[in-house]
Enzyme design. Sequence first.
Site, PDB file in Angstrom:
ATOM      1  CG  HIS A 127      -1.874   0.980   1.450  1.00 59.80           C
ATOM      2  ND1 HIS A 127      -1.584   2.267   1.815  1.00 59.80           N
ATOM      3  CD2 HIS A 127      -3.226   0.922   1.317  1.00 59.80           C
ATOM      4  CE1 HIS A 127      -2.718   2.962   1.899  1.00 59.80           C
ATOM      5  NE2 HIS A 127      -3.725   2.166   1.609  1.00 59.80           N
ATOM      6  CG  ASP A 156       0.731  -2.167   6.277  1.00 54.44           C
ATOM      7  OD1 ASP A 156      -0.234  -2.247   7.056  1.00 54.44           O
ATOM      8  OD2 ASP A 156       0.678  -1.563   5.191  1.00 54.44           O
ATOM      9  CD  GLN A 183      -6.833  -4.452   4.219  1.00 55.35           C
ATOM     10  OE1 GLN A 183      -7.793  -5.201   4.367  1.00 55.35           O
ATOM     11  NE2 GLN A 183      -6.976  -3.158   3.990  1.00 55.35           N
ATOM     12  CE  LYS A 235      -7.061   0.232   6.611  1.00 53.12           C
ATOM     13  NZ  LYS A 235      -7.877   0.543   5.438  1.00 53.12           N
ATOM     14  CB  CYS A 249      -3.798   3.439  -1.422  1.00 48.37           C
ATOM     15  SG  CYS A 249      -5.044   4.658  -1.089  1.00 48.37           S
TER      16      CYS A 249
HETATM   17  N1  PLP Z   1      -1.657  -0.521   4.738  1.00 51.93           N
HETATM   18  C1  PLP Z   1      -2.647  -1.247   4.197  1.00 51.93           C
HETATM   19  C2  PLP Z   1      -2.380  -2.650   3.761  1.00 51.93           C
HETATM   20  C3  PLP Z   1      -3.923  -0.718   4.069  1.00 51.93           C
HETATM   21  O1  PLP Z   1      -4.908  -1.457   3.540  1.00 51.93           O
HETATM   22  C4  PLP Z   1      -4.145   0.611   4.502  1.00 51.93           C
HETATM   23  C5  PLP Z   1      -5.474   1.231   4.328  1.00 51.93           C
HETATM   24  O2  PLP Z   1      -6.237   0.856   3.481  1.00 51.93           O
HETATM   25  C6  PLP Z   1      -3.085   1.331   5.078  1.00 51.93           C
HETATM   26  C7  PLP Z   1      -1.861   0.729   5.157  1.00 51.93           C
HETATM   27  C8  PLP Z   1      -3.273   2.734   5.558  1.00 51.93           C
HETATM   28  O3  PLP Z   1      -4.142   2.760   6.637  1.00 51.93           O
HETATM   29  P1  PLP Z   1      -4.661   4.163   7.232  1.00 51.93           P
HETATM   30  O4  PLP Z   1      -5.243   4.914   6.064  1.00 51.93           O
HETATM   31  O5  PLP Z   1      -5.684   3.760   8.233  1.00 51.93           O
HETATM   32  O6  PLP Z   1      -3.486   4.852   7.815  1.00 51.93           O
END
Ligand code: PLP
Length: 419
Positions: free
Chosen positions: A123, A208, A211, A234, A376
């Site tokens: 992401h 990270d 998910q 999430k 993203c």
């Molecule tokens: N990493 C992953 C795999 C994500 O799916 C997301 C959000 O969709 C993020 C990072 C970023 O999360 P946030 O926008 O809550 O900071």
Amino acid sequence: MKNFDAEKLKKDFPILHKKSDLYRFIYLDNAATTQKPKFVIDFIKNFYERYNANVYRSIHDLGEEVTTLYEDARAKIAKFINADTQEVIFTSGTTESINFVADAWLAENLKKDNEIVITQAEHHANFLPWLRLAQKKDSKIKFIDLNLDTFSFNNFDPDTSDLINENTKLVAIIHSSNVLGDIWDKQEQQLKKLIEKAHKVGAKVLLDCAQTISRKKIDVKDLDVDFIAFSGHKMIGPTGIGVLFIKKEMHEVVEPYRVGGSMVSFVAWNSASWRKAPNKYEAGTPPIAQAIGLGKAIDYLNQYIDFGQLKIHEAKLCSYLIDGLQKIKEVKIIGNIERLKTEGHLVCFVVDGIHAHDVSAFLSKDGISVRSGNHCAQPLTELLGIDSSVRVSFYLYNTMRDVDIFLESLEKVINFFKK
Ligand code: PLP
């Protein structure tokens, strides 16, 4: 064992029953954010009516009470990921947690020609902080290649590959993809080998977990990971709150990300010293209601959700959806179909001749929320040979009926565009 009953759980989420502006509301965009149970919503309201005060500062009763609630939330989160309490740092979300590590630790330690290893499936939140830093420091980003036949990293063997080597400072990788779902081979085995290899060469590892935190047991001690990042929103918690786990051993070398009130032990005109973690990492007034609200979300998950059953439930929904999608000749599913059917929580697909945004906009007019675009993950999308896709993502309150309604509506959209 908690019995898994999505229809029953759905009743706890007020937004899923809203009917005022549309005749129905089917929410299939859970990878973007999850809905909140009444239990959490009521708590947030109650917090401002009953408990609102600042933390760590005021000696009055309310100040003490709210500080205890805030610390209790931290303890609940620590237990949830098997961390020590002082290893849990509140941030605004996954994105801030990752930027924190980039700015407060790696920026101080990265030298010219050092390397950061990430995957081709990140992401933007776990790509851009490293890209920007690598460019500033004249260091390199190296990628674990995605196998485009299996949509996983099964060609990468940490033991034999020299991708992670003495030049590597950090391996920062996605735990589960927001486009492809699970991508690590044989669950955590490959990941554990990777972490071991990184440590052997003196590198640190960030995971990270945006998910996975809401659906997979994460044990930071068992994984022996150095940093993990995730977002409250999430996992049925409020927005504006996230977590950065920083392993205890790193507390001496990770600097505060921000400086200001509440994180200092002593300040003079020309010097200052910091409190110990977690306080030294939380300057200023933190997101108090949100942090305690996240603790409540964890209470809900602990009480009602068995992650083993949730995985089966989500995979069944994916499997049912995929069977339906495969009957529509214009649809091409992106990803490892077998894996999505057994381990998935989301399915991405493209529709021949119709842009993903058009599909999403038309579904929305029919009361159905899905995500469209590059999710993203623009470099990954390009690697997959598409410019956008439609994503259906599930969570604990989704049902087979939601899938039926979705498939019926999708057929209507396709027929409309074909005319
Ligand atoms: N990493 C992953 C795999 C994500 O799916 C997301 C959000 O969709 C993020 C990072 C970023 O999360 P946030 O926008 O809550 O900071």
